[in-house]
Design an enzyme around this catalytic site. Sequence first.
Site, PDB file in Angstrom:
ATOM      1  N   ARG A  95       5.989   9.774  -3.000  1.00  0.00           N
ATOM      2  CA  ARG A  95       7.208   9.712  -2.202  1.00  0.00           C
ATOM      3  C   ARG A  95       7.984   8.421  -2.459  1.00  0.00           C
ATOM      4  O   ARG A  95       9.188   8.437  -2.650  1.00  0.00           O
ATOM      5  CB  ARG A  95       6.857   9.823  -0.713  1.00  0.00           C
ATOM      6  CG  ARG A  95       8.057   9.782   0.212  1.00  0.00           C
ATOM      7  CD  ARG A  95       7.624   9.757   1.676  1.00  0.00           C
ATOM      8  NE  ARG A  95       6.754  10.863   2.004  1.00  0.00           N
ATOM      9  CZ  ARG A  95       6.071  10.958   3.146  1.00  0.00           C
ATOM     10  NH1 ARG A  95       6.154   9.989   4.049  1.00  0.00           N
ATOM     11  NH2 ARG A  95       5.303  11.984   3.382  1.00  0.00           N
ATOM     12  N   TYR A  96       7.285   7.294  -2.431  1.00  0.00           N
ATOM     13  CA  TYR A  96       7.913   5.996  -2.681  1.00  0.00           C
ATOM     14  C   TYR A  96       7.733   5.635  -4.147  1.00  0.00           C
ATOM     15  O   TYR A  96       6.701   5.949  -4.753  1.00  0.00           O
ATOM     16  CB  TYR A  96       7.273   4.924  -1.797  1.00  0.00           C
ATOM     17  CG  TYR A  96       7.397   5.181  -0.315  1.00  0.00           C
ATOM     18  CD1 TYR A  96       8.575   4.880   0.365  1.00  0.00           C
ATOM     19  CD2 TYR A  96       6.342   5.721   0.405  1.00  0.00           C
ATOM     20  CE1 TYR A  96       8.693   5.111   1.726  1.00  0.00           C
ATOM     21  CE2 TYR A  96       6.444   5.965   1.774  1.00  0.00           C
ATOM     22  CZ  TYR A  96       7.620   5.653   2.429  1.00  0.00           C
ATOM     23  OH  TYR A  96       7.736   5.893   3.768  1.00  0.00           O
ATOM     24  N   ARG A 107       4.381   3.681  -4.940  1.00  0.00           N
ATOM     25  CA  ARG A 107       3.162   4.080  -4.253  1.00  0.00           C
ATOM     26  C   ARG A 107       2.878   5.557  -4.449  1.00  0.00           C
ATOM     27  O   ARG A 107       3.809   6.367  -4.520  1.00  0.00           O
ATOM     28  CB  ARG A 107       3.284   3.812  -2.741  1.00  0.00           C
ATOM     29  CG  ARG A 107       3.026   2.385  -2.344  1.00  0.00           C
ATOM     30  CD  ARG A 107       3.716   2.057  -1.035  1.00  0.00           C
ATOM     31  NE  ARG A 107       5.142   1.817  -1.246  1.00  0.00           N
ATOM     32  CZ  ARG A 107       6.024   1.653  -0.268  1.00  0.00           C
ATOM     33  NH1 ARG A 107       5.634   1.755   0.994  1.00  0.00           N
ATOM     34  NH2 ARG A 107       7.285   1.411  -0.540  1.00  0.00           N
ATOM     35  N   CYS A 137     -13.676  16.227   7.096  1.00  0.00           N
ATOM     36  CA  CYS A 137     -13.598  15.132   8.061  1.00  0.00           C
ATOM     37  C   CYS A 137     -14.870  15.095   8.894  1.00  0.00           C
ATOM     38  O   CYS A 137     -15.444  16.141   9.206  1.00  0.00           O
ATOM     39  CB  CYS A 137     -12.407  15.296   8.997  1.00  0.00           C
ATOM     40  SG  CYS A 137     -10.822  14.884   8.253  1.00  0.00           S
ATOM     41  N   CYS A 150      -9.791  15.572  14.270  1.00  0.00           N
ATOM     42  CA  CYS A 150      -8.967  15.054  15.361  1.00  0.00           C
ATOM     43  C   CYS A 150      -7.871  16.060  15.691  1.00  0.00           C
ATOM     44  O   CYS A 150      -7.206  16.582  14.798  1.00  0.00           O
ATOM     45  CB  CYS A 150      -8.355  13.712  14.968  1.00  0.00           C
ATOM     46  SG  CYS A 150      -9.595  12.463  14.532  1.00  0.00           S
ATOM     47  N   CYS A 183      -4.237  15.504  14.282  1.00  0.00           N
ATOM     48  CA  CYS A 183      -4.179  15.156  12.857  1.00  0.00           C
ATOM     49  C   CYS A 183      -2.854  15.552  12.207  1.00  0.00           C
ATOM     50  O   CYS A 183      -2.365  16.673  12.379  1.00  0.00           O
ATOM     51  CB  CYS A 183      -5.324  15.837  12.119  1.00  0.00           C
ATOM     52  SG  CYS A 183      -5.392  15.429  10.358  1.00  0.00           S
ATOM     53  N   ARG A 240      -2.470  16.075   9.122  1.00  0.00           N
ATOM     54  CA  ARG A 240      -2.769  17.047   8.065  1.00  0.00           C
ATOM     55  C   ARG A 240      -3.627  18.179   8.618  1.00  0.00           C
ATOM     56  O   ARG A 240      -4.555  18.667   7.962  1.00  0.00           O
ATOM     57  CB  ARG A 240      -3.476  16.359   6.886  1.00  0.00           C
ATOM     58  CG  ARG A 240      -2.623  15.290   6.241  1.00  0.00           C
ATOM     59  CD  ARG A 240      -3.114  14.841   4.880  1.00  0.00           C
ATOM     60  NE  ARG A 240      -2.240  13.782   4.401  1.00  0.00           N
ATOM     61  CZ  ARG A 240      -2.580  12.487   4.362  1.00  0.00           C
ATOM     62  NH1 ARG A 240      -3.794  12.117   4.731  1.00  0.00           N
ATOM     63  NH2 ARG A 240      -1.719  11.589   3.949  1.00  0.00           N
ATOM     64  N   ASP A 282       3.529  12.700  14.927  1.00  0.00           N
ATOM     65  CA  ASP A 282       4.281  13.495  13.961  1.00  0.00           C
ATOM     66  C   ASP A 282       4.546  14.924  14.457  1.00  0.00           C
ATOM     67  O   ASP A 282       3.757  15.471  15.241  1.00  0.00           O
ATOM     68  CB  ASP A 282       3.513  13.552  12.636  1.00  0.00           C
ATOM     69  CG  ASP A 282       3.381  12.188  11.976  1.00  0.00           C
ATOM     70  OD1 ASP A 282       4.325  11.392  12.112  1.00  0.00           O
ATOM     71  OD2 ASP A 282       2.349  11.929  11.341  1.00  0.00           O
ATOM     72  N   ASP A 301       7.874   8.486  11.114  1.00  0.00           N
ATOM     73  CA  ASP A 301       7.855   9.059   9.767  1.00  0.00           C
ATOM     74  C   ASP A 301       8.846  10.216   9.761  1.00  0.00           C
ATOM     75  O   ASP A 301       8.674  11.201  10.491  1.00  0.00           O
ATOM     76  CB  ASP A 301       6.443   9.553   9.427  1.00  0.00           C
ATOM     77  CG  ASP A 301       6.169   9.525   7.936  1.00  0.00           C
ATOM     78  OD1 ASP A 301       7.134   9.432   7.159  1.00  0.00           O
ATOM     79  OD2 ASP A 301       4.990   9.604   7.553  1.00  0.00           O
ATOM     80  N   LYS A 315       9.255   6.258   6.243  1.00  0.00           N
ATOM     81  CA  LYS A 315       9.025   5.664   7.557  1.00  0.00           C
ATOM     82  C   LYS A 315      10.163   4.718   7.915  1.00  0.00           C
ATOM     83  O   LYS A 315      10.644   3.966   7.068  1.00  0.00           O
ATOM     84  CB  LYS A 315       7.702   4.890   7.564  1.00  0.00           C
ATOM     85  CG  LYS A 315       6.482   5.731   7.237  1.00  0.00           C
ATOM     86  CD  LYS A 315       5.235   4.864   7.153  1.00  0.00           C
ATOM     87  CE  LYS A 315       4.027   5.695   6.770  1.00  0.00           C
ATOM     88  NZ  LYS A 315       4.123   6.228   5.398  1.00  0.00           N
TER      89      LYS A 315
END
Length: 370
Positions: free
Chosen positions: A108-109, A112, A121, A125, A128, A130, A290, A327, A334
């Site tokens: 995306r950047y 990075r 996992c 969570c 999450c 994702r 998110d 985000d 972000k």
Amino acid sequence: MRKFFTDVPQELWRSYHWQIQNRIKTKEELKRYIRLTPEEERGIDQTTGLYPMAITPYYLSLMDPEDPQDPIRLQAIPRAVEVDERVQSMGEPDPFREEGHIPGLTHRYPDRVLFTLTTFCAVYCRHCMRKRIFQEGERARTREEIDRFLEYVRRHEEIRDVLISGGEPLSVSNEKLEYVLSNLRKIPHVEIIRIGTRLPVLAPQRFFDEELLHILEKYSPIWINTHFNHPKEITQESAEAVERLLRHRVPVNNQTVLLKGINDDPQVMLELMRGLLRIKVRPVYLFHCDPVKGALHFRTSLEKGLEIMEYLRGRISGMGIPTYAVDLPGGKGKVPISPNYILSVSGDTYTFKSPLDGIVEYTIRDAELY
């Protein structure tokens, strides 16, 4: 800290593999330890096959078995609201357009790149970002997938920073992890490797493995980005995990998510940030929750986040104040959000709202005017 598991020998309790092998995955198992509410029972039943449940004995031991609003329970035990028609009608499975032409790779950047090494996992969570990968089953990237990712990084010399995430990237074997890290370190333009892991919170026993710690130190500089959301998650074991990482030259940063009913209270957030500094973890981000399908019931208003940021300022040193960030959907990146302390401007005179209360006028001129 071993509530519910006092009969487990210490050497097993401190074993990451024991923690993973004994994760609680069914309603029947969970009811041995927790008095479930009807909402939790329906949640477990209705999310089966869509958003599965798995909880390490360690993380389970942090729960209050009598309090349905316990912040650990809210993060780990499914609720029926996750599949409520209204919640399911909002948000997207992948609001940030992470999925690309190479499985697990997001660029995306410019400088990075993100690589999701696994869909596994230790704990799933409920908030999450994702959550979509829960449905893919528990798997790690194959050697072929990893090699395609490495080749992409080699070809793109603008990449300076690689984030390895998941799922839980440190759930892979030490051998596979070293394969990834060693090959990244052979790429001249890669300067920094970050690993996004919640294991210091969910199963800190992973960092009691000296072989793992030596691998991380060997390919320095490596940064750990972890994810403490509540003061209850700061324990003797998590503090030990952080200390072991630091002794092997691996700094630890934290990214908290603002979650309704869990940490959307200024005093709770202050206690969390103080606790993180106490165990030598640097708070970096406070993320607004998110817009992920199945998790929107955790969202607060932006105003709530700004209220918390104002409360922190002046009550804790600057290094304990994270950047509050949103985000942006569509993979647009972000953006930081902060309270506005400038009330008005008249020429070179600025009127500020002080974080210590009161209004202050301050004349600030460009150096060329003196």
